[in-house]
Every structure is written in C-alpha cells, then in structure tokens.
Design an enzyme around this catalytic site. Structure first.
Site, short mmCIF file in Angstrom:
data_model
loop_
_atom_site.label_atom_id
_atom_site.label_comp_id
_atom_site.label_asym_id
_atom_site.label_seq_id
_atom_site.Cartn_x
_atom_site.Cartn_y
_atom_site.Cartn_z
N HIS A 153 2.38 16.46 -31.13
CA HIS A 153 2.45 15.97 -32.51
C HIS A 153 1.07 15.84 -33.14
CE1 HIS A 153 0.96 11.96 -31.47
NE2 HIS A 153 1.72 12.04 -30.39
N GLU A 198 7.18 10.35 -25.44
CA GLU A 198 5.90 10.07 -24.79
C GLU A 198 6.11 9.21 -23.55
OE1 GLU A 198 3.13 10.63 -23.71
OE2 GLU A 198 1.73 10.37 -25.38
#
Length: 247
Positions: A9, A87
């Site tokens: 990202h 994550e």
C-alpha cells in the site's frame, strides 16, 4: 511463464507519523494516494493488465488497489478481500512511535520486534480497545483467529493458506493477478516464493507503492523478480523502510 504483481500500500497516515500500525485501519496520505496512482500509471505504461485482484480488509491496501486500477481503467475487475492478507499484528506496539520505542528500548530490541522471524511484540489484552476482536469485519472468524500479536512466522502461517487455496490456483488457471497488501504480508509471500531463510528475511524491506513483479515457472517457482520503474528509487525507498525503527 506466469507473472504475479505485488504492491505494498501507499504511504499511510501512521507511516508518516512513524507509528506501528498492524491491524489498525488507518488511511492513506495524499502522498500514498499519489504512490498508488503512479503504480497504476507505471503498470499501464509497461503493458500490464489483470483479470483478478486480491487485497486485505484494511482500507490503506484497498484504496491503494482502487487508485492503481483506476489509473489502468480497470475498476471493474473482480476483487477478493481477505483478512489473511492483513498486515502483521503488532500487538501492544500498535499506535506507538517506532523511534520513541527505539529510544526507550534500544534499536536492537525494536529491530527484533519489527523484523525478527519468530519473536512477537508484547500482546494486547483481549479487552484492550485496540483489539480487533469485536470488529464486524472479523465477525465470521473464531476469536482465536483474530491475533493479539504476531511475529512474521505467524503471518506466514496466516498468509500461506490463502496463497495455496486462492491466489496460486488462480495464477495456474491463467488469470493475471495483482495483490495489493502490506509490508509483512508481502514479506511472507516473498519468503515463501524465494525460499528465504528465517535469518535472511530480517533484511528484506518492501517499499510503499512500487509494483514488485515475479516471473514464475510452470510450478510457480520464481525465475526472477524486480521492481518496476527506477531501481535506484526502489532501493532508496526500501532503505528508508529499514531505518524507521531507529532512534
């Protein structure tokens, strides 16, 4: 030969503030949005196209994918979201400043927390307001599947079932696949694909918003991999990621 494109990202608000983020659902900065758009422009210019996209259930990865596909005029592509691409969970460190933690505990300890393969940070208490166990997006999971902390070994164990059951079969069926995810979920895939040792993975850093291309053989074994665009810029961006946990 198959190709797989991985994109971490774009810069998030907590990347900018140098905070441990983990499963906290922070947004992209204006820089992060531009990084995602640039990834799309770069992929389009290099002739890439996709049939299927994967991302996590966290908005910084989801919006990175949106902006990337928008620049490619591919917003209509099917997208599969999975918590398994989230994550790594940073436990009790989530929300805390990395440099402040380095001043308090030392660079070496923070490096262990950030990058060691099998040493997790201190866990959250289940009732901690930072815990995601009451978050509606994980309501279908057994509470024990929603971590209170993770090391990279845990993240690998979480990510690989999704690779084996969803991503790899799609690639083998001929689908052109892009994955927009996070630094550590991508490191988990890199470790698996490249057969990197537990010790060597500590030195692998993934820059924000730069497409990482894997060329794979018929058995999905890597032939080579490379970042699109300026190789020197990608190396500098990865080095900046490595330096985030220093006092």
């Amino acid at each position: 030969m198959y190709k797989l494109v991985l994109i971490r990202h774009g810069e998030s608000t907590w990347n900018l503030e140098n905070r441990f983020t983990g499963w906290t659902d922070v947004d992209l900065t204006a820089t992060g949005v531009e990084q995602a758009k640039n990834a799309g422009r770069l992929l389009k210019a290099e002739g890439y196209d996709f049939d299927l996209a994967y991302t996590s259930v966290l908005k910084r990865a989801t919006r990175t994918l949106w902006h990337t596909l928008d620049e490619m005029d591919r917003t209509w592509l099917p997208v599969q979201h999975s918590w398994r691409l989230n994550e790594r969970h940073y436990g009790g460190l989530q929300g805390l400043n990395k440099a402040d933690m380095a001043k308090q505990y030392g660079d070496a300890q923070v490096l262990v927390w950030r990058r060691s393969y099998d040493t997790p940070p201190p866990a959250l208490e289940p009732q901690d307001p930072r815990s995601e166990r009451s978050d509606v997006r994980y309501a279908q999971l057994d509470p024990s599947q929603v971590p209170l902390t993770e090391c990279l070994k845990d993240t690998v164990a979480r990510v690989l079932p999704f690779w084996n059951e969803s991503i790899a079969p799609a690639i083998l069926s001929g689908k052109r696949v892009v994955v927009a995810a996070h630094g550590n979920s991508i490191r988990a895939l890199i470790k698996y694909l490249d057969g990197i040792s537990d010790d060597a993975i500590v030195g692998v850093n993934v820059p924000n918003g730069i497409p990482l291309v894997y060329e794979l053989d018929a058995n999905l074994k890597p032939i080579r991999h490379y970042y699109l665009g300026d190789a020197e810029a990608a190396a500098k961006a990865a080095a900046a990621v490595a330096a985030q946990g220093k006092a």
